[in-house]
Write a protein that holds these residues in place. Structure first.
Motif, short mmCIF file in Angstrom:
data_model
loop_
_atom_site.label_atom_id
_atom_site.label_comp_id
_atom_site.label_asym_id
_atom_site.label_seq_id
_atom_site.Cartn_x
_atom_site.Cartn_y
_atom_site.Cartn_z
N LEU A 172 0.94 -1.18 0.06
CA LEU A 172 0.00 0.00 0.09
C LEU A 172 0.77 1.25 0.16
O LEU A 172 0.54 2.36 -0.68
N ARG A 173 2.04 1.29 0.63
CA ARG A 173 3.00 2.29 0.76
C ARG A 173 3.33 2.78 -0.80
O ARG A 173 3.71 3.95 -1.20
N GLU A 174 3.60 1.79 -1.31
CA GLU A 174 4.18 1.84 -2.74
C GLU A 174 3.26 2.39 -3.77
O GLU A 174 3.42 3.04 -4.80
N ILE A 175 1.82 2.05 -3.47
CA ILE A 175 0.65 2.34 -4.47
C ILE A 175 0.08 3.58 -4.03
O ILE A 175 -0.08 4.38 -5.12
N VAL A 176 -0.27 3.85 -2.60
CA VAL A 176 -0.98 5.00 -2.49
C VAL A 176 -0.19 6.46 -2.39
O VAL A 176 0.94 6.32 -1.76
N ASP A 177 -0.81 7.42 -3.35
CA ASP A 177 0.17 8.64 -3.45
C ASP A 177 -0.61 9.62 -2.15
O ASP A 177 -1.79 9.79 -2.36
N PRO A 178 0.24 10.04 -1.40
CA PRO A 178 -0.36 10.82 -0.30
C PRO A 178 -0.90 12.01 -0.87
O PRO A 178 -1.89 12.66 -0.22
N GLY A 179 -0.52 12.55 -1.90
CA GLY A 179 -1.11 13.75 -2.47
C GLY A 179 -2.32 13.55 -3.01
O GLY A 179 -3.32 14.55 -2.84
N ALA A 180 -2.64 12.39 -3.57
CA ALA A 180 -3.92 12.15 -4.19
C ALA A 180 -4.81 11.43 -2.93
O ALA A 180 -6.30 11.74 -3.12
N MET A 181 -4.37 10.86 -2.21
CA MET A 181 -5.17 10.11 -1.30
C MET A 181 -4.66 10.26 0.31
O MET A 181 -4.01 9.30 0.83
N PRO A 182 -4.63 11.41 0.72
CA PRO A 182 -4.03 11.97 1.92
C PRO A 182 -4.60 11.18 3.20
O PRO A 182 -4.01 10.72 4.07
N ALA A 183 -5.90 10.97 3.20
CA ALA A 183 -6.58 10.37 4.43
C ALA A 183 -6.01 8.94 4.54
O ALA A 183 -5.73 8.28 5.57
N LEU A 184 -6.10 8.12 3.32
CA LEU A 184 -5.66 6.88 3.42
C LEU A 184 -4.37 6.46 3.48
O LEU A 184 -3.82 5.95 4.50
N ALA A 185 -3.24 7.53 3.16
CA ALA A 185 -2.03 7.63 3.53
C ALA A 185 -1.63 7.70 4.91
O ALA A 185 -0.93 6.93 5.28
N GLU A 186 -2.42 8.53 5.45
CA GLU A 186 -2.36 8.83 7.04
C GLU A 186 -2.39 7.57 7.62
O GLU A 186 -1.78 7.12 8.61
N ILE A 187 -3.58 6.76 7.23
CA ILE A 187 -3.96 5.51 8.10
C ILE A 187 -2.83 4.50 7.91
O ILE A 187 -2.45 3.78 8.72
N ILE A 188 -2.27 4.36 6.56
CA ILE A 188 -1.25 3.53 6.12
C ILE A 188 0.00 3.75 7.09
O ILE A 188 0.50 2.85 7.75
N GLU A 189 0.27 5.10 7.21
CA GLU A 189 1.55 5.26 7.82
C GLU A 189 1.45 5.02 9.33
O GLU A 189 2.46 4.81 10.14
N ALA A 190 0.48 5.10 9.87
CA ALA A 190 -0.04 4.67 11.37
C ALA A 190 0.22 3.27 11.61
O ALA A 190 0.25 2.83 12.90
#
Length: 227
Positions: A172-190
């Motif tokens: 998911l870290r490789e796929i999800v762009d924090p700029g395009a999907m910031p809410a999901l990226a925050e959950i992933i980084e958590a």
């Protein structure tokens, strides 16, 4: 020596035989011919009692649920929570139940007994009759959706366990762009998805309990607003 007569058949017996086939081989194995074979009768003999496979599936949809257990003592939350977990347990005993296409509202005796049980949990709650039906149908939809999700994830894990370990979080870290999907990226980084086993039974159970808690909290807030 006289040959013994074939046992008398009826719709209830045909339904029991169909359920036995589904339990052993899955819903896809159920056909009028296969059920007739299970019963030791000619296929055409079944059609005298059950007109079509669709009618047979409707009978199976009702009979598969068994009888609802008695509600426990407590308030409406305790009773509805117990009811929801009992429905989940009944479905998980026969996961093919969710594969049966639903062509209408519940009309069979078993499904109506489950509906009555849930409405009984709300009998002293200050809601209109239509609101009570809405609560029960919403809760039923939640439970069946969770049961479907749990079953699907379990099948996926069995087919490819590697898709459900800590590597999922890495992908998911490789796929999800924090700029395009910031809410999901925050959950992933958590680290929410950094688990050794994404489909552990205890985690799925905890997810169900949390979702059930949120649903009942919403009902409680609605009741408070009504009163």
């Amino acid at each position: 020596m006289k040959r013994g007569r074939k046992p008398t058949i009826d719709a209830a017996g045909i339904t029991r035989a169909a359920i036995a086939v589904a339990d052993a081989e899955g819903l896809a194995a159920v056909s009028m011919a296969r059920v007739a074979q299970e019963m030791g009768n000619a296929t055409m003999a079944l059609y005298r009692h059950v007109k079509s496979k669709d009618e047979l599936l409707a009978l199976m949809w009702d009979s598969a649920m068994e009888e609802p257990p008695p509600l426990p003592d407590g308030d409406w939350r305790d009773k509805l929570g117990f009811w929801a977990k009992a429905v989940l347990a009944a479905i998980r005993r026969r996961p093919w139940f969710l594969q049966i296409p639903i062509s209408g509202p519940p009309a069979g005796p078993k499904n109506l007994a489950w509906l009555d049980s849930a409405l009984t949990a709300l009998e002293n709650v200050p809601l209109e009759p239509g609101e009570k039906i809405g609560v029960v149908m919403g809760l039923s939809t939640f439970v069946q959706g969770e049961a479907r999700l749990i079953g699907t994830l379990a099948q996926g894990f069995e087919a490819d366990p590697g898709r459900f370990n800590h590597q999922y979080g890495q992908r998911l870290r490789e796929i999800v762009d924090p700029g395009a999907m910031p809410a999901l990226a925050e959950i992933i980084e958590a680290g929410v998805f950094d688990l050794d086993d994404v489909v552990r039974a205890e985690d799925l159970g905890a997810d169900f309990d949390f979702g059930l808690h949120l649903f009942l909290e919403g009902v409680a807030a609605h009741i408070k607003g009504r009163s």
